[in-house]
Design a protein around this motif. Structure first.
Motif, PDB file in Angstrom:
ATOM      1  N   GLU A  41       0.837  -1.205   0.000  1.00  0.00           N
ATOM      2  CA  GLU A  41       0.000   0.000   0.000  1.00  0.00           C
ATOM      3  C   GLU A  41       0.878   1.263   0.000  1.00  0.00           C
ATOM      4  O   GLU A  41       0.601   2.233  -0.697  1.00  0.00           O
ATOM      5  CB  GLU A  41      -0.915  -0.031   1.232  1.00  0.00           C
ATOM      6  CG  GLU A  41      -2.234   0.704   1.077  1.00  0.00           C
ATOM      7  CD  GLU A  41      -3.156   0.083   0.028  1.00  0.00           C
ATOM      8  OE1 GLU A  41      -3.520   0.813  -0.905  1.00  0.00           O
ATOM      9  OE2 GLU A  41      -3.493  -1.110   0.143  1.00  0.00           O
ATOM     10  N   ILE A  42       1.951   1.212   0.791  1.00  0.00           N
ATOM     11  CA  ILE A  42       2.878   2.363   0.872  1.00  0.00           C
ATOM     12  C   ILE A  42       3.622   2.521  -0.459  1.00  0.00           C
ATOM     13  O   ILE A  42       3.787   3.637  -0.960  1.00  0.00           O
ATOM     14  CB  ILE A  42       3.873   2.173   2.055  1.00  0.00           C
ATOM     15  CG1 ILE A  42       3.124   2.153   3.402  1.00  0.00           C
ATOM     16  CG2 ILE A  42       4.932   3.282   2.059  1.00  0.00           C
ATOM     17  CD1 ILE A  42       2.359   3.413   3.734  1.00  0.00           C
ATOM     18  N   VAL A  77       1.534   8.102   6.788  1.00  0.00           N
ATOM     19  CA  VAL A  77       1.173   6.679   6.666  1.00  0.00           C
ATOM     20  C   VAL A  77      -0.290   6.416   7.048  1.00  0.00           C
ATOM     21  O   VAL A  77      -0.992   5.697   6.319  1.00  0.00           O
ATOM     22  CB  VAL A  77       2.163   5.823   7.493  1.00  0.00           C
ATOM     23  CG1 VAL A  77       1.647   4.409   7.697  1.00  0.00           C
ATOM     24  CG2 VAL A  77       3.533   5.823   6.809  1.00  0.00           C
ATOM     25  N   PRO A  78      -0.817   6.992   8.154  1.00  0.00           N
ATOM     26  CA  PRO A  78      -2.209   6.673   8.510  1.00  0.00           C
ATOM     27  C   PRO A  78      -3.216   7.018   7.402  1.00  0.00           C
ATOM     28  O   PRO A  78      -4.106   6.222   7.117  1.00  0.00           O
ATOM     29  CB  PRO A  78      -2.455   7.518   9.765  1.00  0.00           C
ATOM     30  CG  PRO A  78      -1.107   7.675  10.379  1.00  0.00           C
ATOM     31  CD  PRO A  78      -0.155   7.773   9.219  1.00  0.00           C
ATOM     32  N   VAL A  79      -3.059   8.169   6.749  1.00  0.00           N
ATOM     33  CA  VAL A  79      -4.042   8.539   5.723  1.00  0.00           C
ATOM     34  C   VAL A  79      -3.934   7.600   4.517  1.00  0.00           C
ATOM     35  O   VAL A  79      -4.940   7.270   3.876  1.00  0.00           O
ATOM     36  CB  VAL A  79      -3.935  10.041   5.327  1.00  0.00           C
ATOM     37  CG1 VAL A  79      -2.675  10.363   4.576  1.00  0.00           C
ATOM     38  CG2 VAL A  79      -5.138  10.446   4.462  1.00  0.00           C
ATOM     39  N   ILE A  80      -2.727   7.133   4.231  1.00  0.00           N
ATOM     40  CA  ILE A  80      -2.553   6.190   3.107  1.00  0.00           C
ATOM     41  C   ILE A  80      -3.252   4.857   3.429  1.00  0.00           C
ATOM     42  O   ILE A  80      -3.944   4.286   2.592  1.00  0.00           O
ATOM     43  CB  ILE A  80      -1.054   5.978   2.796  1.00  0.00           C
ATOM     44  CG1 ILE A  80      -0.442   7.279   2.259  1.00  0.00           C
ATOM     45  CG2 ILE A  80      -0.853   4.838   1.793  1.00  0.00           C
ATOM     46  CD1 ILE A  80       1.066   7.260   2.104  1.00  0.00           C
ATOM     47  N   LEU A  81      -3.075   4.413   4.678  1.00  0.00           N
ATOM     48  CA  LEU A  81      -3.714   3.143   5.052  1.00  0.00           C
ATOM     49  C   LEU A  81      -5.224   3.302   5.190  1.00  0.00           C
ATOM     50  O   LEU A  81      -5.985   2.368   4.959  1.00  0.00           O
ATOM     51  CB  LEU A  81      -3.106   2.622   6.371  1.00  0.00           C
ATOM     52  CG  LEU A  81      -1.959   1.625   6.222  1.00  0.00           C
ATOM     53  CD1 LEU A  81      -2.478   0.313   5.630  1.00  0.00           C
ATOM     54  CD2 LEU A  81      -0.830   2.135   5.362  1.00  0.00           C
ATOM     55  N   GLU A  82      -5.659   4.518   5.533  1.00  0.00           N
ATOM     56  CA  GLU A  82      -7.094   4.744   5.707  1.00  0.00           C
ATOM     57  C   GLU A  82      -7.790   4.815   4.337  1.00  0.00           C
ATOM     58  O   GLU A  82      -8.832   4.212   4.131  1.00  0.00           O
ATOM     59  CB  GLU A  82      -7.310   6.063   6.470  1.00  0.00           C
ATOM     60  CG  GLU A  82      -8.779   6.368   6.732  1.00  0.00           C
ATOM     61  CD  GLU A  82      -9.006   7.807   7.197  1.00  0.00           C
ATOM     62  OE1 GLU A  82      -8.022   8.493   7.560  1.00  0.00           O
ATOM     63  OE2 GLU A  82     -10.168   8.245   7.177  1.00  0.00           O
TER      64      GLU A  82
END
Lengths: 521, 162
Positions: free
Chosen positions: A146-147, A317-322
């Motif tokens: 995802e990253i 990172v949190p917004v990418i995973l969200e």
């Protein structure tokens, strides 16, 4: 009637303009008047020329007032500020309608100013922990994918693809791996790390926990510079709150995973922002740069595989995973994907944080957002990317803000700091300072940096004696530093020096030596 | 002598308390400086012994980092930011003002032991440069007049003598 909620930033810059005293005075004034108010110390929105900027929650809408001075408070209360009145001259209307803020694309800083930085409930109410929730249901490889998909590159300045770094750590077997956050934000003109740590620290902590899940690391360290005492207090309290809520320590978020986090404080050494010097410092030694390879991803902290990422990289990172890697990748241009929080600094009328997708121009930032110089004089030079970044003349201000476009002209975006200078600047003095700073902060391990910087100061001081010869010598010295230094400190000090010489040659001629009229105009 | 014994005991307690931290030297040095105001020469062999390092290694770390002091500073530490963002709006004039008003240079302390003057490279307050730090408090949008008033206020504070 329930208490009215007031927001006054606890941010360093807001406080440097009196926000703490405004908060105290408002609390006591409201008490004296029998008014029930709850004061939240939020993060700054980043429109610093309006600080101290106070917000009132009026029926779910945040109404802004600023700049608020101590002596304005009684009148503001008389004029119905607590009801969201537009009567006071300091009223700026709904905070999200302030053009400086409205025209931004905030992903990493989406919660900044909205959220109570120390409340897990408030964090969650604004989308916090959703990314971690997703990550807990994914395999480590899926998180790394995802990253990688997002195209995120290291926001500390080197712009190395974060996904590749994480993949290397994931692929390296070890009993203990580490996540290290580089919070040694030493570049002049940059303050986005500090703002985030003070205004939305849980985003950083959540990003580190997700990084731990992704690569199989159970311990993390935040290496914070000593110059940021407020950020240190906020991080420590945010860590305590997340631990109490079950997101740090054993069984994070009710899962079988474990993640321990510790805050470490630097001791005033610019070089410790270089990742291997930082690791040396964390291990308890002088901040001396290590020779690479081995890469920290393979042999990092205490010889173990280590992810070393900047605050903004981890907090993104949190917004990418969200919302998914594809969502983030859709912002930006070329190989620069997503957004960068630019920071307007120096001689600028409206200093502050501007998060935008890659691709805008310096001119838009300087004039549309920044409003030109603070002094009212014409802008002459802009240093982008900190003390190792080039000085750019006006002819280069239309280059798109993109990693590759900047590299192509011998400059760098770095950590997104933009320092504006008006026409009173002497670029010879700035070039000399670049060398002086390198001499002061060099770790001393490699000769081109340790000795070259001192020779650089001397050559610039002796320019008048033999302008042509000494400029040639300076160029040669810069070449040696660029090609022969171990890290970016010595390797990039020539950027500001040579850009000053190339783009502002008039400041280096002998006539200019005796021309002190500039000082007096 | 009493003072020397006190210092030795404090340093040993601090070092013993944190010796098991991975990479304990910086946390120990911070704790010693927070407790005593500086890192006394006498602290170095004690820390070296507790961490099983050589005295040279500890000395090397103390001398590497700008933050660690080997002399007792004045009552207040005043740091003037010398970095580019502050230079763009008058930091050089501010430095000159501080030196002139206090009659000291960087890394020196006023004769009344009230103020120690230090340079600093960036306080992260660059949207509102120039910046000055007094102890743990940062002041933005400084100019000569504001700095002058700030320094005068520090020097007129009542000092309790016991």
């Amino acid at each position: 009637m329930s208490a009215i909620t007031l927001y006054i930033p606890g941010d360093t810059t807001a406080a440097s303009l009196g926000a703490d005293r405004v908060a105290q005075r408002l609390a006591s004034e409201c008490r004296d008047r029998g008014l029930e108010v709850a004061i939240v110390r939020n993060g700054s929105r980043g429109a610093f020329w309006l600080e101290p900027l106070l917000e009132i929650d009026a029926g779910g809408k945040r109404i802004a007032y600023g700049p608020v001075q101590l002596e304005d408070i009684p009148q503001l209360l008389d004029d119905g500020m607590l009801a969201g009145s537009t009567r006071p001259p300091q009223c700026l209307g709904p905070v999200e309608d302030i053009p400086f803020l409205k025209q931004q694309q905030r992903l990493t800083f989406a919660r900044q100013g909205l959220v109570d930085p120390l409340s897990v409930a408030s964090y969650r109410a604004h989308g916090g922990l959703a990314g971690l929730g997703h990550a807990l249901g994914m395999t480590p490889q899926a998180i790394v994918d995802e990253i990688t998909e997002s195209g995120l590159r290291g926001r500390g300045g080197a712009a190395f693809p974060t996904g590749i770094k994480w993949q290397t750590v994931l692929n390296t077997d070890a009993a203990q791996k580490y996540i290290v956050c580089n919070a040694d934000e030493g570049d002049s003109g940059t303050y986005s790390d500090r703002m985030l740590m003070e205004g939305d620290p849980m985003s950083l902590l959540e990003g580190m926990i997700i990084a731990g899940l992704a690569v199989g690391a159970t311990r993390g360290y935040i290496y914070l510079r000593e110059e940021y005492p407020r950020a240190g207090r906020m991080l420590q309290q945010a860590m305590n709150a997340l631990r109490e809520a079950g997101y740090l320590g054993e069984r994070i978020g009710g899962s079988g995973h474990r993640f321990e986090l510790e805050l470490r404080i630097g001791a005033g050494a610019y070089i410790c922002g270089e990742e291997t010097a930082l690791l040396e410092s964390l291990e308890g030694r002088r901040g001396m740069v290590r020779v690479k390879p081995p890469l920290p991803a393979i042999q990092g902290l205490f010889g173990q595989p280590t992810v070393v990422n900047n605050v903004i990289s981890l907090a993104t990172v949190p917004v990418i995973l969200e919302r998914g890697g594809a969502f983030y990748r859709d912002f930006g241009m070329g190989r620069s994907r997503g957004t960068l929080p630019f920071q307007l600094a120096g001689n600028i009328a409206r200093g502050g944080l501007v998060e935008l997708a890659f691709g805008a121009t310096l001119r838009e930032l300087l004039y549309d957002f920044g409003g030109g110089s603070r002094s009212g004089r014409p802008l002459r030079a802009v240093q982008v990317g900190g003390p190792l970044g080039a000085y750019l003349p006006e002819a280069q201000w239309d280059t798109p803000l993109d990693y590759e476009a900047f590299a192509a002209m011998g400059a760098m975006l770095g950590h997104g700091g933009i320092v504006a200078f008006d026409d009173s600047v002497d670029l010879r003095e700035q070039a000399r300072f670049a060398m002086e700073f390198c001499a002061e902060e060099s770790c001393g391990k490699c000769t081109p940096c340790r000795i070259g910087s001192i020779r650089g100061v001397e050559v610039i001081d002796q320019l008048a004696a033999d302008p042509e010869g000494n400029l040639a010598l300076l160029e040669e010295l810069c070449e040696t530093m660029t090609d022969g230094s171990l890290c970016a400190m010595g390797g990039m000090t020539p950027y500001p020096v040579l850009s000053a010489v190339r783009h502002f040659p008039e400041d280096f001629t002998a006539e200019r030596e005796s021309d002190d009229s500039r000082e007096s105009v | 002598m009493e003072n020397a014994a006190y210092i030795a005991e404090r340093v040993r307690n601090i070092a013993d308390g944190q010796r098991d931290l991975p990479g304990a030297l910086l946390p120990i040095l911070h704790a010693v400086q927070d407790a005593l105001g500086f890192i006394p020469e006498a602290a170095i062999p004690i820390i070296a012994e507790v961490l099983n390092l050589s005295r040279a290694e500890v000395h090397g770390v103390v001398s590497f980092y700008h933050h660690f002091r080997r002399q007792l500073p004045g009552q207040h530490i005043v740091q003037i930011c010398r970095a580019e963002s502050c230079q763009a709006v008058g930091a050089r004039a501010l430095e000159a003002e501080a030196r002139a008003q206090l009659g000291i240079d960087y890394h020196q302390t006023t004769a009344d032991r009230c103020i120690t003057l230090e340079p600093v490279y960036c306080l992260g307050n660059c949207a509102c440069s120039p910046a000055v730090r007094v102890n743990d408090e940062i002041h933005g949008l400084m100019d000569a007049a504001k700095l002058s008033a700030l320094l005068a206020a520090l020097r007129s504070q009542v000092v309790e003598v016991r």
